[in-house]
Design a protein around this motif. Structure first.
Motif, PDB file in Angstrom:
ATOM      1  N   HIS A  56      -6.474  -7.072  12.782  1.00 50.60           N
ATOM      2  CA  HIS A  56      -5.105  -6.134  12.887  1.00 50.60           C
ATOM      3  C   HIS A  56      -4.994  -5.702  14.172  1.00 50.60           C
ATOM      4  O   HIS A  56      -6.010  -5.408  14.885  1.00 50.60           O
ATOM      5  CB  HIS A  56      -5.539  -4.859  11.843  1.00 50.60           C
ATOM      6  CG  HIS A  56      -4.078  -4.310  11.428  1.00 50.60           C
ATOM      7  ND1 HIS A  56      -2.746  -4.646  11.557  1.00 50.60           N
ATOM      8  CD2 HIS A  56      -3.906  -2.775  11.301  1.00 50.60           C
ATOM      9  CE1 HIS A  56      -1.847  -3.871  11.018  1.00 50.60           C
ATOM     10  NE2 HIS A  56      -2.635  -2.770  11.228  1.00 50.60           N
TER      11      HIS A  56
ATOM     12  N   TYR B 201       7.328   5.381   8.142  1.00 50.53           N
ATOM     13  CA  TYR B 201       6.099   5.251   7.246  1.00 50.53           C
ATOM     14  C   TYR B 201       5.683   6.400   6.647  1.00 50.53           C
ATOM     15  O   TYR B 201       5.502   6.327   5.391  1.00 50.53           O
ATOM     16  CB  TYR B 201       4.951   4.394   8.348  1.00 50.53           C
ATOM     17  CG  TYR B 201       5.139   3.247   8.889  1.00 50.53           C
ATOM     18  CD1 TYR B 201       4.491   2.230   8.334  1.00 50.53           C
ATOM     19  CD2 TYR B 201       5.790   3.216  10.138  1.00 50.53           C
ATOM     20  CE1 TYR B 201       4.684   0.926   9.045  1.00 50.53           C
ATOM     21  CE2 TYR B 201       5.900   2.014  10.740  1.00 50.53           C
ATOM     22  CZ  TYR B 201       5.195   0.907  10.143  1.00 50.53           C
ATOM     23  OH  TYR B 201       5.444  -0.302  10.747  1.00 50.53           O
TER      24      TYR B 201
ATOM     25  N   GLY C 205       4.696  -5.286   5.988  1.00 47.51           N
ATOM     26  CA  GLY C 205       5.165  -4.125   5.096  1.00 47.51           C
ATOM     27  C   GLY C 205       6.638  -3.461   5.467  1.00 47.51           C
ATOM     28  O   GLY C 205       7.590  -3.935   4.901  1.00 47.51           O
ATOM     29  N   ILE C 206       6.714  -2.637   6.548  1.00 47.64           N
ATOM     30  CA  ILE C 206       8.016  -1.828   6.860  1.00 47.64           C
ATOM     31  C   ILE C 206       9.241  -2.828   6.693  1.00 47.64           C
ATOM     32  O   ILE C 206      10.121  -2.435   6.370  1.00 47.64           O
ATOM     33  CB  ILE C 206       7.734  -0.979   7.991  1.00 47.64           C
ATOM     34  CG1 ILE C 206       8.691   0.283   8.154  1.00 47.64           C
ATOM     35  CG2 ILE C 206       7.921  -1.841   9.223  1.00 47.64           C
ATOM     36  CD1 ILE C 206       8.181   1.298   7.331  1.00 47.64           C
TER      37      ILE C 206
ATOM     38  N   ARG D  25       1.324 -10.389   7.171  1.00 46.73           N
ATOM     39  CA  ARG D  25       1.180  -9.423   6.253  1.00 46.73           C
ATOM     40  C   ARG D  25       2.674  -8.342   6.550  1.00 46.73           C
ATOM     41  O   ARG D  25       2.508  -7.507   7.556  1.00 46.73           O
ATOM     42  CB  ARG D  25      -0.014  -8.568   6.443  1.00 46.73           C
ATOM     43  CG  ARG D  25      -1.212  -9.250   6.508  1.00 46.73           C
ATOM     44  CD  ARG D  25      -2.588  -8.532   6.728  1.00 46.73           C
ATOM     45  NE  ARG D  25      -2.636  -7.945   7.614  1.00 46.73           N
ATOM     46  CZ  ARG D  25      -3.218  -8.261   8.898  1.00 46.73           C
ATOM     47  NH1 ARG D  25      -4.305  -9.510   8.931  1.00 46.73           N
ATOM     48  NH2 ARG D  25      -3.427  -7.690  10.129  1.00 46.73           N
TER      49      ARG D  25
ATOM     50  N   TYR E 143       5.059   1.650   0.132  1.00 46.96           N
ATOM     51  CA  TYR E 143       5.709   2.545   1.116  1.00 46.96           C
ATOM     52  C   TYR E 143       6.846   3.544   0.440  1.00 46.96           C
ATOM     53  O   TYR E 143       8.096   3.440   0.775  1.00 46.96           O
ATOM     54  CB  TYR E 143       6.306   1.747   2.352  1.00 46.96           C
ATOM     55  CG  TYR E 143       5.513   0.838   3.113  1.00 46.96           C
ATOM     56  CD1 TYR E 143       4.636   0.169   2.609  1.00 46.96           C
ATOM     57  CD2 TYR E 143       5.755   0.991   4.296  1.00 46.96           C
ATOM     58  CE1 TYR E 143       3.771  -0.311   3.587  1.00 46.96           C
ATOM     59  CE2 TYR E 143       4.988   0.255   5.165  1.00 46.96           C
ATOM     60  CZ  TYR E 143       4.027  -0.505   4.765  1.00 46.96           C
ATOM     61  OH  TYR E 143       3.145  -0.967   5.777  1.00 46.96           O
TER      62      TYR E 143
ATOM     63  N   SER F  98       4.432  -6.352  10.644  1.00 41.27           N
ATOM     64  CA  SER F  98       5.948  -6.565  10.862  1.00 41.27           C
ATOM     65  C   SER F  98       6.170  -6.682  12.463  1.00 41.27           C
ATOM     66  O   SER F  98       7.096  -7.640  12.858  1.00 41.27           O
ATOM     67  CB  SER F  98       6.732  -5.411  10.577  1.00 41.27           C
ATOM     68  OG  SER F  98       6.839  -5.546   8.978  1.00 41.27           O
TER      69      SER F  98
ATOM     70  N   LYS G 129       0.899  -1.352  -0.122  1.00 39.98           N
ATOM     71  CA  LYS G 129       0.029  -0.053  -0.090  1.00 39.98           C
ATOM     72  C   LYS G 129       0.802   1.263  -0.047  1.00 39.98           C
ATOM     73  O   LYS G 129       2.163   1.029   0.303  1.00 39.98           O
ATOM     74  CB  LYS G 129      -0.790  -0.295   1.331  1.00 39.98           C
ATOM     75  CG  LYS G 129      -0.121   0.089   2.439  1.00 39.98           C
ATOM     76  CD  LYS G 129      -0.945  -0.168   3.931  1.00 39.98           C
ATOM     77  CE  LYS G 129      -0.130  -0.180   4.958  1.00 39.98           C
ATOM     78  NZ  LYS G 129      -1.008  -0.733   6.304  1.00 39.98           N
TER      79      LYS G 129
HETATM   80  C1  LIG Z   1      -0.183  -1.654   6.698  1.00 38.97           C
HETATM   81  C2  LIG Z   1      -0.685  -2.821   7.356  1.00 38.97           C
HETATM   82  C3  LIG Z   1       0.222  -3.929   7.521  1.00 38.97           C
HETATM   83  C4  LIG Z   1       1.797  -3.958   7.649  1.00 38.97           C
HETATM   84  O1  LIG Z   1       2.146  -3.287   8.583  1.00 38.97           O
HETATM   85  P1  LIG Z   1       3.816  -3.109   8.809  1.00 38.97           P
HETATM   86  O2  LIG Z   1       4.002  -2.522  10.328  1.00 38.97           O
HETATM   87  O3  LIG Z   1       4.212  -1.927   7.745  1.00 38.97           O
HETATM   88  O4  LIG Z   1       4.412  -4.251   8.718  1.00 38.97           O
HETATM   89  C5  LIG Z   1      -0.458  -5.420   8.007  1.00 38.97           C
HETATM   90  N1  LIG Z   1      -1.896  -5.269   7.994  1.00 38.97           N
HETATM   91  C6  LIG Z   1      -2.655  -3.996   7.770  1.00 38.97           C
HETATM   92  C7  LIG Z   1      -4.043  -4.384   8.070  1.00 38.97           C
HETATM   93  C8  LIG Z   1      -2.184  -3.050   7.540  1.00 38.97           C
HETATM   94  O5  LIG Z   1      -2.953  -2.017   7.303  1.00 38.97           O
END
Ligand SMILES: *Cc1c(COP(=O)(O)O)cnc(C)c1O
Length: 384
Positions: free
Chosen positions: A166, A368, A225-226, A223, A41, A208, A37
């Motif tokens: 989440h 972020y 991301g960072i 999931r 990043y 993460s 998303k």
């Molecule tokens: C952005 C997001 C993630 C990833 O988060 P990170 O801290 O970057 O790993 C995972 N799940 C959801 C629902 C998110 O919105």
């Protein structure tokens, strides 16, 4: 077309980060979903997705349907795509027709999915999102039984591919109790699905921070991301992990670098002001350089008189205010600098480094935001 600066994406760093993440996941068949998303990043969806695929990733998470569309058209390996947030009503049919899975968090969305799937004569791939304590989106545990009844009545048009939630800030230990409650609630939701005869769905909860700190939240898919981009979710997680393992250097490597070149050089006499206004007065005879990068290119105005860039392997200060398209730096001590020389805004030059965190007054939390504010229009290239 070339821009006035360029972003470099390091394949080697990305590979190192995935190696580290996979080592954390161990031998279990946990799916690594790469969260892309916010234009990956700031790294650029179009360049990042095929690169991640080359590194073995085959699942991507996005916030919205427009991002899903971009991932779909960037993917070279027909990777799985999951939408965690918004789907424009007019694009719902595209999502279902292309087997893009999505979080289902409201009765409206569930009904919409059923009706579109019927029209298309397909099954919508849904992840049932439960509200466990973040209070953003998701079905509460109490409304879940009613929702599952609707799902069960429409199984020819729905495929429950996942159960998810989440966490509300796994990167800070201050949220420990709240996260604990969330993990318990998630188990309750899982139990409800099992009792209702659902099976084979992917359970996923970890981002993460949770991946590092709460191994029991890894379940079937994470999931991430960072961390894949080479940043710790918070300084706390970094200290906790590297401290426990007595690591001398971080196993995560920054993937992104940002570079430009000197546009012009001039000499300024003592007592003259530099740039707009009078925030900087030359305190000596100075040699200054202009960089063709300003706040419209994502070089924040808050770096006025504060930021640092690298020229000839030396750290030099931003002087005066950052303009829309330009920034002035002090190169008085770098006599060999000339127009056309490289200036590094983020990254290494020789053994000096400008980190992303240094942009945000050394606060990792802001990584972020800083990354996602790098404009989409900057050209991005893959480097080794
Ligand atoms: C952005 C997001 C993630 C990833 O988060 P990170 O801290 O970057 O790993 C995972 N799940 C959801 C629902 C998110 O919105």
């Amino acid at each position: 077309m070339n821009g006035t600066s360029k972003i470099e994406i390091s394949e080697k760093a990305l590979n190192a980060n995935y190696t580290f993440i996979r080592r954390l996941l161990g031998k279990k068949q946990t799916i690594l979903s790469s969260v892309v998303k916010g234009n990956a990043y700031g790294h650029g969806i179009e360049i990042f997705v095929p690169l991640a695929e080359r590194c073995g990733v085959n699942h991507f998470s996005v916030f919205s349907d427009d991002e899903a569309y971009r991932v779909y058209h960037s993917s070279k390996k027909n990777s799985g795509i999951m939408i965690m947030g918004q789907i424009a009503p007019s694009n719902f049919d595209w999502v279902i027709a292309h087997d893009v899975s999505f979080f289902c968090f409201s009765k409206e969305r569930l009904e919409k999915a059923i009706s579109i799937a019927k029209q298309l004569n397909k099954k919508a791939k849904i992840h049932i999102e439960v509200e466990t304590g973040l209070n953003r989106t998701g079905f509460s545990i109490s409304e879940l039984p009613g929702i599952l009844e609707i799902v069960k009545a429409h199984l020819e048009h729905l495929e429950v591919v996942g159960l998810c939630s989440h966490l509300a800030g796994a990167e800070s230990i201050g949220n420990y109790l709240r996260i604990k409650k969330q993990r318990q609630n998630f188990k309750k939701a899982d139990q409800l699905l099992i009792e209702n005869g659902f099976k084979g769905y992917l359970k996923h909860l970890a981002c993460s921070a949770a991946l590092v700190r709460y191994p029991d939240t890894r379940y079937d898919l994470v999931r991430v991301g960072i961390m894949q981009y080479g940043f710790w979710p918070s300084p706390e997680i970094f200290i906790e992990y590297c401290g426990a393992k007595s690591l001398k250097t971080s196993p995560l490597k920054r993937v992104i670098s940002w570079k430009t070149q000197i546009m012009d050089i001039k000499n300024v006499k003592t007592g003259e002001y530099i740039g707009y206004g009078n925030s900087f007065m030359a305190h000596k005879n100075m040699r200054i350089a202009t960089l063709p990068v300003g706040y419209s290119h994502g070089f924040f105005r808050s770096l006025s008189n504060k930021g640092r860039v690298l020229v000839h392997g030396e750290r030099v200060p931003v002087i005066g205010t950052v303009n829309m398209n330009g920034t002035t730096i002090d190169i008085s001590d770098i006599s060999k600098a000339q127009a056309g020389d490289e200036a590094v805004l983020i990254g290494y030059q020789n053994d000096q480094e400008i980190t992303v965190a240094s942009f945000g007054e050394f606060s990792n939390q802001l990584n972020y935001e800083l990354l996602t504010r790098l404009p989409e229009h900057l050209p991005r290239h893959i480097v080794n």
